[in-house]
Design a protein around this motif. Structure first.
Motif, mmCIF file in Angstrom:
data_model
loop_
_atom_site.group_PDB
_atom_site.id
_atom_site.type_symbol
_atom_site.label_atom_id
_atom_site.label_comp_id
_atom_site.label_asym_id
_atom_site.label_seq_id
_atom_site.Cartn_x
_atom_site.Cartn_y
_atom_site.Cartn_z
ATOM 1 N N ASP A 332 -45.889 40.801 -12.371
ATOM 2 C CA ASP A 332 -44.994 41.772 -11.739
ATOM 3 C C ASP A 332 -44.052 42.395 -12.768
ATOM 4 N N GLN A 333 -43.576 41.578 -13.710
ATOM 5 C CA GLN A 333 -42.689 42.076 -14.757
ATOM 6 C C GLN A 333 -43.424 43.067 -15.663
ATOM 7 N N ILE A 334 -44.666 42.755 -16.012
ATOM 8 C CA ILE A 334 -45.468 43.671 -16.825
ATOM 9 C C ILE A 334 -45.667 44.990 -16.086
ATOM 10 N N ALA A 335 -46.042 44.907 -14.797
ATOM 11 C CA ALA A 335 -46.299 46.118 -14.011
ATOM 12 C C ALA A 335 -45.058 47.002 -13.943
ATOM 13 N N THR A 336 -43.900 46.393 -13.746
ATOM 14 C CA THR A 336 -42.660 47.162 -13.668
ATOM 15 C C THR A 336 -42.384 47.889 -14.979
ATOM 16 N N MET A 337 -42.594 47.213 -16.094
ATOM 17 C CA MET A 337 -42.335 47.832 -17.399
ATOM 18 C C MET A 337 -43.351 48.930 -17.703
ATOM 19 N N LEU A 338 -44.591 48.771 -17.227
ATOM 20 C CA LEU A 338 -45.595 49.810 -17.434
ATOM 21 C C LEU A 338 -45.248 51.078 -16.670
ATOM 22 N N VAL A 339 -44.706 50.920 -15.471
ATOM 23 C CA VAL A 339 -44.411 52.062 -14.607
ATOM 24 C C VAL A 339 -43.077 52.712 -14.956
ATOM 25 N N GLU A 340 -42.069 51.916 -15.241
ATOM 26 C CA GLU A 340 -40.705 52.430 -15.354
ATOM 27 C C GLU A 340 -40.275 52.747 -16.784
ATOM 28 N N HIS A 359 -54.029 39.848 -25.690
ATOM 29 C CA HIS A 359 -53.653 38.718 -24.834
ATOM 30 C C HIS A 359 -52.986 39.197 -23.552
ATOM 31 N N ILE A 360 -52.047 40.136 -23.648
ATOM 32 C CA ILE A 360 -51.371 40.617 -22.442
ATOM 33 C C ILE A 360 -52.352 41.390 -21.558
ATOM 34 N N ALA A 361 -53.342 42.076 -22.187
ATOM 35 C CA ALA A 361 -54.329 42.821 -21.402
ATOM 36 C C ALA A 361 -55.203 41.872 -20.579
ATOM 37 N N ARG A 362 -55.645 40.762 -21.175
ATOM 38 C CA ARG A 362 -56.451 39.775 -20.444
ATOM 39 C C ARG A 362 -55.635 39.156 -19.321
ATOM 40 N N TYR A 363 -54.399 38.822 -19.607
ATOM 41 C CA TYR A 363 -53.498 38.189 -18.639
ATOM 42 C C TYR A 363 -53.300 39.101 -17.427
ATOM 43 N N PHE A 364 -53.048 40.380 -17.701
ATOM 44 C CA PHE A 364 -52.779 41.352 -16.638
ATOM 45 C C PHE A 364 -54.042 41.646 -15.837
ATOM 46 N N ARG A 365 -55.155 41.853 -16.523
ATOM 47 C CA ARG A 365 -56.401 42.196 -15.848
ATOM 48 C C ARG A 365 -56.857 41.085 -14.913
ATOM 49 N N LYS A 366 -56.633 39.839 -15.291
ATOM 50 C CA LYS A 366 -57.059 38.713 -14.457
ATOM 51 C C LYS A 366 -56.384 38.738 -13.097
ATOM 52 N N GLU A 367 -55.140 39.208 -13.038
ATOM 53 C CA GLU A 367 -54.396 39.237 -11.780
ATOM 54 C C GLU A 367 -54.578 40.549 -11.015
ATOM 55 N N ARG A 368 -54.655 41.677 -11.721
ATOM 56 C CA ARG A 368 -54.664 42.996 -11.070
ATOM 57 C C ARG A 368 -56.024 43.693 -11.114
ATOM 58 N N ASN A 369 -56.985 43.118 -11.829
ATOM 59 C CA ASN A 369 -58.327 43.713 -11.940
ATOM 60 C C ASN A 369 -58.292 45.121 -12.512
ATOM 61 N N ILE A 370 -57.376 45.372 -13.424
ATOM 62 C CA ILE A 370 -57.239 46.660 -14.081
ATOM 63 C C ILE A 370 -56.527 46.425 -15.403
ATOM 64 N N SER A 371 -56.836 47.219 -16.404
ATOM 65 C CA SER A 371 -56.167 47.065 -17.692
ATOM 66 C C SER A 371 -54.756 47.630 -17.630
ATOM 67 N N PRO A 372 -53.859 47.179 -18.500
ATOM 68 C CA PRO A 372 -52.508 47.762 -18.529
ATOM 69 C C PRO A 372 -52.533 49.272 -18.772
#
Length: 387
Positions: A332-340, A359-372
């Motif tokens: 959620d923190q990554i998503a907020t920083m990507l958007v805002e 590493h952050i791309a794998r971490y994010f994709r595993k939860e959201r099924n999309i790359s940062p």
């Protein structure tokens, strides 16, 4: 089409949704225009003749009265859907109501609520859609939703007459309760009615709205948490589509979706409705340290519990593991920083304690099924994007 296209904009500017749409349209015009705009600030009834004689090339409008007269002009037209009635056969800007409702429900569930309520506008189709989706998500989690029903008489729906009715309903709700309001305006109504009823926000009623209208949210006391939307991006895509249509492209009906992106948490939901003080403290520790690469052992140490005991109590109350909660909050923190923000992804990785972009791309994709990168392209504001 002439060298500088003329576009009629009939989109309200009193709320964030309309303003964000216009920001997106303006951004496209700056990049691919210029365009000339006719933005009606007064009543359409007074200006319909001027609009017909202006020589427009396209229209983006939010279901105004007398829209049939504009549609009859035969111009490329995109509708921003808001009312129950809608002319068929036109491209539309439509909000993902079910996605909005599910995000709001998950926000309240994540805070440990076991009682839920909804307050909307009974004669608005989009509000009814959000109500159904919210109830469905809460039912999936094993709970029920209590729904406020407006007076049937239009006379009793004025705020002066409805406020005491809403206040009485709020006072009778079982507490604590997580309440989803169909939009930020309705959330503000609920906040004011809570004051009338002597109900404390967020201790007794936690409130979340939709649109992240900063003025409305911050004027409320306490400030209102809200589901943020990628409305600006939808405005950009609508302008892009209108441009193709004005150049002779396909006018086939299609939907431009406005998706929820994240929750902007303010004081109205800044609470944990969890009776277990140790688990509540563990969740608080995770949220306060979301920017650091914390582990389950760190959380157990902060809660002064063994890892085994913490896991058992965590699953019993929240139906997920401590590790899953850490990942959820971090993503959620990554998503907020990507958007805002327009921070490069490498910088976001550094600030959140990840070794690097991969590493952050794998971490994010595993939860959201999309790359940062794709998440930012889909939902983010159009900053100058770095990767």
């Amino acid at each position: 089409m002439r060298e500088i296209p003329r576009v009629i904009l009939l989109v309200e500017t009193s709320r964030a949704f309309g303003r964000e749409l216009l920001y997106g349209i303006a951004r496209y015009s700056r990049s691919h225009g210029p365009w000339a705009f006719y933005k009606e600030t007064g009543g359409l009834e007074r200006s319909i003749s001027r609009l017909k004689n202006w020589g427009a090339d396209g229209i983006i409008m939010r279901n105004p009265k007398r829209s049939d007269e504009l549609i009859a002009m035969g111009l490329p037209t995109i509708l921003v859907i808001h009312r129950r009635e809608e002319p068929p056969g036109f491209p539309r800007i439509v909000t993902d109501g079910p996605g909005v409702a599910r995000m709001a429900a998950d926000h309240l569930l994540d805070r440990g609520f076991r009682r839920f309520a909804f307050c909307g506008f009974d004669d608005m189709v989009w509000s009814q859609q959000r109500k159904r989706a919210f109830r469905e998500r809460i039912a999936e989690a094993g709970f029920e939703t209590l729904v406020y029903e407006q007076p049937t008489s239009a006379r009793n729906r004025t705020w002066e007459r409805e406020q005491p009715l809403l206040a009485a309903w709020l006072a009778a709700l079982p507490k604590p309760v997580g309440l989803f309001a169909c939009n930020d305006d309705r959330a503000q109504h609920v906040t004011e009615a809570c004051k009338t009823a002597g109900v404390h926000v967020p201790e007794e009623v936690a409130i979340i709205g939709v649109d992240n209208d900063e003025l409305v949210c911050d004027l409320a006391d306490p400030p209102i948490s809200s589901v943020a939307l990628d409305t600006e991006m939808a405005g950009y895509h609508a302008a892009e589509l209108l441009d193709r249509m004005m150049r002779g492209g396909d006018r086939t009906a299609c939907d431009i979706m406005v998706h929820p992106t994240h929750i902007v948490t303010r004081q109205s939901t800044d609470i944990l409705a969890i009776d277990d003080a140790d688990v509540a403290g563990a969740i608080r520790f995770i949220r306060q340290n979301a920017r650091h690469a914390i582990r389950v052992g760190d959380v157990a140490e902060a809660a002064a519990l063994s890892r085994r005991v913490l896991e058992k109590r965590f699953r019993s109350l929240l139906n997920r593991s401590v590790h899953e909660e850490i990942r959820r909050v971090r993503v959620d923190q990554i998503a907020t920083m990507l958007v805002e923000t327009d921070l490069p992804i490498a910088e976001i990785a550094y600030r959140l304690g990840f070794p690097g972009v991969e590493h952050i791309a794998r971490y994010f994709r595993k939860e959201r099924n999309i790359s940062p990168q794709d998440y930012r392209k889909t939902h983010g504001r159009r900053f100058t994007v770095h990767v």
